[in-house]
Design a protein around this motif. Structure first.
Motif, PDB file in Angstrom:
ATOM      1  N   HIS A   1       0.832  -1.200   0.000  1.00  0.00           N
ATOM      2  CA  HIS A   1       0.000   0.000   0.000  1.00  0.00           C
ATOM      3  C   HIS A   1       0.873   1.259   0.000  1.00  0.00           C
ATOM      4  O   HIS A   1       0.652   2.180  -0.790  1.00  0.00           O
ATOM      5  CB  HIS A   1      -0.903  -0.033   1.253  1.00  0.00           C
ATOM      6  CG  HIS A   1      -1.836   1.130   1.372  1.00  0.00           C
ATOM      7  ND1 HIS A   1      -2.916   1.292   0.537  1.00  0.00           N
ATOM      8  CD2 HIS A   1      -1.847   2.183   2.238  1.00  0.00           C
ATOM      9  CE1 HIS A   1      -3.559   2.411   0.880  1.00  0.00           C
ATOM     10  NE2 HIS A   1      -2.931   2.959   1.903  1.00  0.00           N
ATOM     11  N   GLY A   2       1.882   1.266   0.870  1.00  0.00           N
ATOM     12  CA  GLY A   2       2.771   2.424   0.949  1.00  0.00           C
ATOM     13  C   GLY A   2       3.587   2.617  -0.317  1.00  0.00           C
ATOM     14  O   GLY A   2       3.777   3.747  -0.795  1.00  0.00           O
ATOM     15  N   MET A   3       4.051   1.500  -0.874  1.00  0.00           N
ATOM     16  CA  MET A   3       4.883   1.562  -2.070  1.00  0.00           C
ATOM     17  C   MET A   3       4.117   2.169  -3.251  1.00  0.00           C
ATOM     18  O   MET A   3       4.666   2.944  -4.031  1.00  0.00           O
ATOM     19  CB  MET A   3       5.367   0.152  -2.418  1.00  0.00           C
ATOM     20  CG  MET A   3       6.371   0.104  -3.536  1.00  0.00           C
ATOM     21  SD  MET A   3       7.174  -1.512  -3.646  1.00  0.00           S
ATOM     22  CE  MET A   3       5.780  -2.604  -3.769  1.00  0.00           C
ATOM     23  N   LYS A   4       2.834   1.827  -3.357  1.00  0.00           N
ATOM     24  CA  LYS A   4       1.995   2.369  -4.438  1.00  0.00           C
ATOM     25  C   LYS A   4       1.936   3.892  -4.393  1.00  0.00           C
ATOM     26  O   LYS A   4       1.782   4.543  -5.413  1.00  0.00           O
ATOM     27  CB  LYS A   4       0.571   1.830  -4.310  1.00  0.00           C
ATOM     28  CG  LYS A   4       0.383   0.439  -4.887  1.00  0.00           C
ATOM     29  CD  LYS A   4      -1.065   0.002  -4.731  1.00  0.00           C
ATOM     30  CE  LYS A   4      -1.215  -1.476  -5.065  1.00  0.00           C
ATOM     31  NZ  LYS A   4      -2.373  -2.078  -4.381  1.00  0.00           N
ATOM     32  N   HIS A   5       2.037   4.437  -3.185  1.00  0.00           N
ATOM     33  CA  HIS A   5       1.902   5.884  -3.024  1.00  0.00           C
ATOM     34  C   HIS A   5       3.247   6.597  -2.918  1.00  0.00           C
ATOM     35  O   HIS A   5       3.294   7.802  -2.700  1.00  0.00           O
ATOM     36  CB  HIS A   5       1.058   6.188  -1.778  1.00  0.00           C
ATOM     37  CG  HIS A   5      -0.343   5.705  -1.879  1.00  0.00           C
ATOM     38  ND1 HIS A   5      -1.304   6.342  -2.642  1.00  0.00           N
ATOM     39  CD2 HIS A   5      -0.962   4.630  -1.336  1.00  0.00           C
ATOM     40  CE1 HIS A   5      -2.449   5.689  -2.550  1.00  0.00           C
ATOM     41  NE2 HIS A   5      -2.264   4.639  -1.767  1.00  0.00           N
ATOM     42  N   SER A   6       4.339   5.845  -3.064  1.00  0.00           N
ATOM     43  CA  SER A   6       5.665   6.451  -2.882  1.00  0.00           C
ATOM     44  C   SER A   6       6.152   7.099  -4.173  1.00  0.00           C
ATOM     45  O   SER A   6       5.827   6.646  -5.270  1.00  0.00           O
ATOM     46  CB  SER A   6       6.664   5.378  -2.431  1.00  0.00           C
ATOM     47  OG  SER A   6       6.806   4.410  -3.451  1.00  0.00           O
ATOM     48  N   THR A   7       6.929   8.151  -4.039  1.00  0.00           N
ATOM     49  CA  THR A   7       7.478   8.829  -5.220  1.00  0.00           C
ATOM     50  C   THR A   7       9.003   8.687  -5.300  1.00  0.00           C
ATOM     51  O   THR A   7       9.626   9.204  -6.219  1.00  0.00           O
ATOM     52  CB  THR A   7       7.118  10.331  -5.205  1.00  0.00           C
ATOM     53  OG1 THR A   7       7.640  10.916  -4.009  1.00  0.00           O
ATOM     54  CG2 THR A   7       5.603  10.537  -5.232  1.00  0.00           C
ATOM     55  N   GLY A   8       9.614   8.006  -4.330  1.00  0.00           N
ATOM     56  CA  GLY A   8      11.068   7.825  -4.346  1.00  0.00           C
ATOM     57  C   GLY A   8      11.486   6.671  -5.253  1.00  0.00           C
ATOM     58  O   GLY A   8      10.683   5.793  -5.562  1.00  0.00           O
ATOM     59  N   ASN A   9      12.752   6.662  -5.672  1.00  0.00           N
ATOM     60  CA  ASN A   9      13.275   5.518  -6.426  1.00  0.00           C
ATOM     61  C   ASN A   9      13.926   4.489  -5.503  1.00  0.00           C
ATOM     62  O   ASN A   9      14.273   3.393  -5.911  1.00  0.00           O
ATOM     63  CB  ASN A   9      14.249   5.963  -7.526  1.00  0.00           C
ATOM     64  CG  ASN A   9      15.402   6.790  -6.987  1.00  0.00           C
ATOM     65  OD1 ASN A   9      15.257   7.547  -6.031  1.00  0.00           O
ATOM     66  ND2 ASN A   9      16.562   6.659  -7.604  1.00  0.00           N
ATOM     67  N   PHE A  10      14.072   4.863  -4.216  1.00  0.00           N
ATOM     68  CA  PHE A  10      14.502   3.919  -3.186  1.00  0.00           C
ATOM     69  C   PHE A  10      13.465   3.894  -2.073  1.00  0.00           C
ATOM     70  O   PHE A  10      12.866   4.922  -1.759  1.00  0.00           O
ATOM     71  CB  PHE A  10      15.861   4.318  -2.589  1.00  0.00           C
ATOM     72  CG  PHE A  10      17.025   4.022  -3.486  1.00  0.00           C
ATOM     73  CD1 PHE A  10      17.619   2.763  -3.492  1.00  0.00           C
ATOM     74  CD2 PHE A  10      17.533   4.990  -4.338  1.00  0.00           C
ATOM     75  CE1 PHE A  10      18.692   2.471  -4.317  1.00  0.00           C
ATOM     76  CE2 PHE A  10      18.605   4.715  -5.173  1.00  0.00           C
ATOM     77  CZ  PHE A  10      19.186   3.451  -5.163  1.00  0.00           C
ATOM     78  N   ILE A  11      13.288   2.714  -1.489  1.00  0.00           N
ATOM     79  CA  ILE A  11      12.316   2.554  -0.402  1.00  0.00           C
ATOM     80  C   ILE A  11      13.043   2.054   0.841  1.00  0.00           C
ATOM     81  O   ILE A  11      13.824   1.102   0.765  1.00  0.00           O
ATOM     82  CB  ILE A  11      11.241   1.517  -0.779  1.00  0.00           C
ATOM     83  CG1 ILE A  11      10.572   1.886  -2.098  1.00  0.00           C
ATOM     84  CG2 ILE A  11      10.239   1.340   0.352  1.00  0.00           C
ATOM     85  CD1 ILE A  11       9.282   2.614  -2.014  1.00  0.00           C
TER      86      ILE A  11
END
Length: 241
Positions: A85-95
């Protein structure tokens, strides 16, 4: 230290973390800003009854909506799905994946980033079991369980990483997305499967020694049924890898 194009999205799943959240966010902002690193913190609250989300909203007003992103969910749906869920909303190229309960100190993030750049790694994992890494605040039982879990997993799975059950990690976003697609575990085994699948898919894994400090506020979420589900998951992984 920071390369201009890199952006780091920290995924923070929360459940009843109202005491811890202001401090962990403050520390994250402090360390990212002092190293001039582009970042966002995505808070994924699973409908905490203690008002964690209200605290998160106040923090968002303090630090800004571009830095603190709120992506709450309706119910307690588990860690793996929180990351998706969080990844879908992330704008970074690293998590960055870490716990919100202050057991993972943001001061190590700069070392993760440095390690990733030096070796061009797909994943950098914090390890409690190599170098000067360690665990603080655990009783003997917890230490034995954690060490034992890692030891058995090392023998069965030969993952090429020293800390399989830790949850403090840096991923390339595309790598994390791919691993999420192939990962089947939930709960405690999930972190372990991510490393095992990474090895299967020939992703490179670097390690940074970290000190893990047991949670200051609130209840630990590791109990007897976690241990049982861990062993089941371990055997499933062994059978399928």
């Amino acid at each position: 230290m920071s390369s201009q194009e890199d952006k780091y999205s920290v995924l923070l799943p929360t459940y009843n973390e109202r005491e811890n959240l202001p401090l962990i966010i403050w520390l994250l902002v402090k360390y990212f800003e002092q190293d001039k690193i582009n970042f966002e913190v995505i808070v994924i609250d699973d409908n905490s009854p203690d008002g964690t989300l209200d605290v998160a909203k106040q923090l968002q007003e303090v630090y800004g909506k571009d830095r603190i992103v709120l992506r709450p969910r309706e119910a307690k749906l588990g860690l793996g799905t929180a990351y998706i869920h969080g990844m879908k909303h992330s704008t970074g190229n690293f998590i960055l994946l870490m716990d919100a309960d202050l057991s993972h100190h943001p001061k190590f993030i700069a070392e993760f980033i440095q390690k990733q750049r030096e070796g061009d790694y797909d994943i950098v994992s914090g390890t409690r079991y190599a170098g000067d890494g360690g665990v603080y605040g655990w009783d003997l039982r917890r230490k034995v369980i954690s060490r034992g879990a890692n030891y058995v997993a090392q023998i069965l799975l030969r993952p090429g990483a020293s800390d399989l059950t830790g949850s403090f990690r840096l991923y390339r976003k595309d790598v994390l997305r791919k691993l999420m697609d192939v990962c089947v575990s939930k709960g405690y085994v999930f972190q372990m499967e991510m490393i095992v699948r990474a090895r299967q898919l020939s992703y490179s894994v670097g390690e940074v020694p970290i000190s893990f400090v047991d949670r200051v506020y609130g209840e630990s979420k590791l109990g007897g049924n976690e241990i049982v589900s861990y062993l089941k998951g371990l055997l499933t992984l062994f059978a399928t890898t």
